[in-house]
Design an enzyme around this catalytic site. Structure first.
Site, mmCIF file in Angstrom:
data_model
loop_
_atom_site.group_PDB
_atom_site.id
_atom_site.type_symbol
_atom_site.label_atom_id
_atom_site.label_comp_id
_atom_site.label_asym_id
_atom_site.label_seq_id
_atom_site.Cartn_x
_atom_site.Cartn_y
_atom_site.Cartn_z
ATOM 1 N N HIS A 304 35.233 38.211 43.646
ATOM 2 C CA HIS A 304 35.675 39.439 44.162
ATOM 3 C C HIS A 304 35.045 39.854 45.636
ATOM 4 O O HIS A 304 34.920 40.984 45.944
ATOM 5 C CB HIS A 304 35.470 40.734 43.388
ATOM 6 N N GLU A 334 45.546 33.020 44.256
ATOM 7 C CA GLU A 334 44.577 32.654 44.677
ATOM 8 C C GLU A 334 44.325 31.041 44.713
ATOM 9 O O GLU A 334 44.589 30.257 43.946
ATOM 10 C CB GLU A 334 43.269 33.019 43.615
ATOM 11 N N GLU A 431 43.133 31.025 35.799
ATOM 12 C CA GLU A 431 42.402 31.031 37.111
ATOM 13 C C GLU A 431 41.039 30.650 36.673
ATOM 14 O O GLU A 431 40.046 31.372 36.887
ATOM 15 C CB GLU A 431 42.173 32.590 37.583
#
Length: 476
Positions: A304, A334, A431
């Site tokens: 983040h 991503e 992810e």
């Protein structure tokens, strides 16, 4: 001693009652506390003094509770039904179904009302996503109505956006008008009221207890989260469009990459493409909260980490992250990339290991699988390559009405401590990420992210942007 007495007084007020419109902290005690501040600064230093409990800053607001004639003719509640209702995100049947499932739970748990305060649940049950700016909002659902409590500062926008919900608007002119508004809606409802234990802090909890009729406050946050885990066909259709728009952002970000370009420029290009895509696809939606992160070099070590002014260099490891937001619903893309070339064999090896985990993770997503079992199997791949110690976080999470500051559906995450069984209609991410610190061969953060819809017989990957070394070494 003065400050100690002052703090004790404040705590006694908080424990026993809400301040009324005419109740104030004794002026002499307030002044004595302010006078005591100077020696505290001398003894502790100004920085330490600023870390004291915020009783003095809070008391200034309380002091104005006794406003006398200044607000005598200023209303507590107002009507702001201004303009026509907008086109909703979801059909009337969809919203009725959501409220119907909630009311079924309320009936089973003997709740007379559910009092939602979070961004995600207010949005989920009303199609309205608020901006707080320090003011609380609420959605009150009973067996026969739904009422949105909003702040006067937002005018008629909450009413226009909140579908079929009624709307009551509170003003700033008197203290605790919000709680009076909530109390006015529930004044005739005596019994158990559901509130969100994971959203309501202790002070608000006590104020709700005082504002509501005799009854018990119980948790409705956990049951509501469980209801949100299974997405409807309309939700899945919106998420599909969001995944497509995230791919547009990813391509725009790649197109913006160049030696010497700042991370923020790449992120801006991706965000602009997504906002335009949302506006074209959902012309009646509000355009808000969509964002992107481009991380390079050391900045890839955290999932983040926001973009900076760091300039892209040849051989950089990159992480491009695109997050379109549509009506409060979160989607994501991503990707790990390298600019111009992969600087070492170790970088390539680590990237390929993470892609191996990513592919396997997508393959494991199917009905009947447990979240913890998927995490355990993916751990074994990292362990085989001796990089499990570099893993950063869980392997994925639920999608829906959520964002980086609200709504995480914690019951559906690919973690060792979550035993939720996957069901058709769930929408999840895969992810995997590993991060090797500076100084180690192949240093950097490696992460891929796809959105997967759990179907009747497997998982459908709705992210189409390619991943891996064969696609994402960007040469210009």
């Amino acid at each position: 001693m003065v400050l100690a007495n002052f703090s004790s007084y404040l705590m006694s007020v908080r424990r026993t009652t809400l301040l009324t419109d005419t109740e104030t902290v004794p002026t002499e005690m307030f002044r004595a506390a302010l006078n005591a501040r100077s020696p505290i600064n001398q003894v502790l230093g100004a920085a330490a003094a600023r870390r004291l409990p915020p009783t003095l800053s809070t008391i200034a607001r309380w002091q104005h509770a006794d406003s006398g004639a200044r607000n005598r003719d200023m209303p507590r509640l107002v009507d702001r039904r201004n303009g026509p209702k907008v086109q909703p995100t979801f059909s009337e049947a969809e919203m009725k179904n959501r409220l119907g499932r909630l009311r079924k739970h309320m009936e089973e748990d003997s709740l007379v009302a559910s009092l939602f305060t979070s961004y995600h649940n207010i949005n989920y049950y009303s199609d309205y996503l608020y901006y707080a700016f320090g003011r609380p909002f609420a959605l009150i659902v009973t067996m026969d109505k739904a009422v949105l409590v909003s702040a006067n500062v937002d005018g008629g926008q909450p009413w226009r956006r909140a579908g079929q919900a009624e709307n009551i608007v509170y003003t700033d002119w008197h203290k605790d008008n919000y709680y009076r508004a909530v109390g006015s809606v529930l004044k005739d409802y005596v019994g158990k009221v559901g509130v969100e234990f994971d959203d309501v802090d202790f002070e608000r909890f006590k104020k709700f207890e005082k504002a509501l009729p005799a009854g018990q406050l119980v948790d409705v946050g956990e049951p509501a989260m469980r209801m949100r885990l299974i997405k409807s066909p309309e939700e899945i259709a919106l998420i599909r469009e969001g995944a497509r728009i995230a791919d547009l952002g990813g391509q725009a970000g790649v197109d913006a990459l160049a030696e010497g370009v700042g991370e923020y420029e790449v992120a801006l290009s991706a965000t602009e493409a997504m906002v335009r895509g949302i506006a074209e696809t959902f012309p009646h939606a509000e355009l808000r909260d969509t964002w992107s992160w481009c991380q390079s070099g050391l900045n890839t070590d955290g999932c983040h980490n926001p973009p900076t002014s760091r300039r892209i260099q040849k051989g950089d490891i990159l992480s491009l992250n695109c997050f379109p937001m549509i009506a409060g619903y979160y989607m994501a893309l991503e990707r790990t990339l390298f600019y111009d070339h992969i600087p070492s064999d170790r970088h390539l090896e680590l990237w390929e290991i993470n892609c191996e985990v990513h592919r396997k993770g997508i393959e494991l997503i199917k009905p009947g699988s447990r979240c913890c079992d998927i995490a355990g199997e993916l751990n074994e791949i990292y362990r085989k390559h001796d990089v499990l110690k570099y893993r950063s976080f869980g392997y994925g999470h639920s999608f829906g009405t959520m964002c980086h500051y609200y709504g995480r559906e914690a019951g559906l995450e690919f973690r060792e401590d979550v035993d939720t069984v996957l069901e058709p209609g769930m929408v999840v991410s895969m992810e995997p990420m590993i991060m090797l610190p500076e100084g180690l061969p192949g240093a950097g953060g490696y992460r891929e992210h796809d959105i997967v819809v759990v179907t009747e017989d497997g998982g459908e990957d709705i992210t189409k942007f390619p991943f891996g070394p064969e696609h994402n070494v960007v040469k210009k």
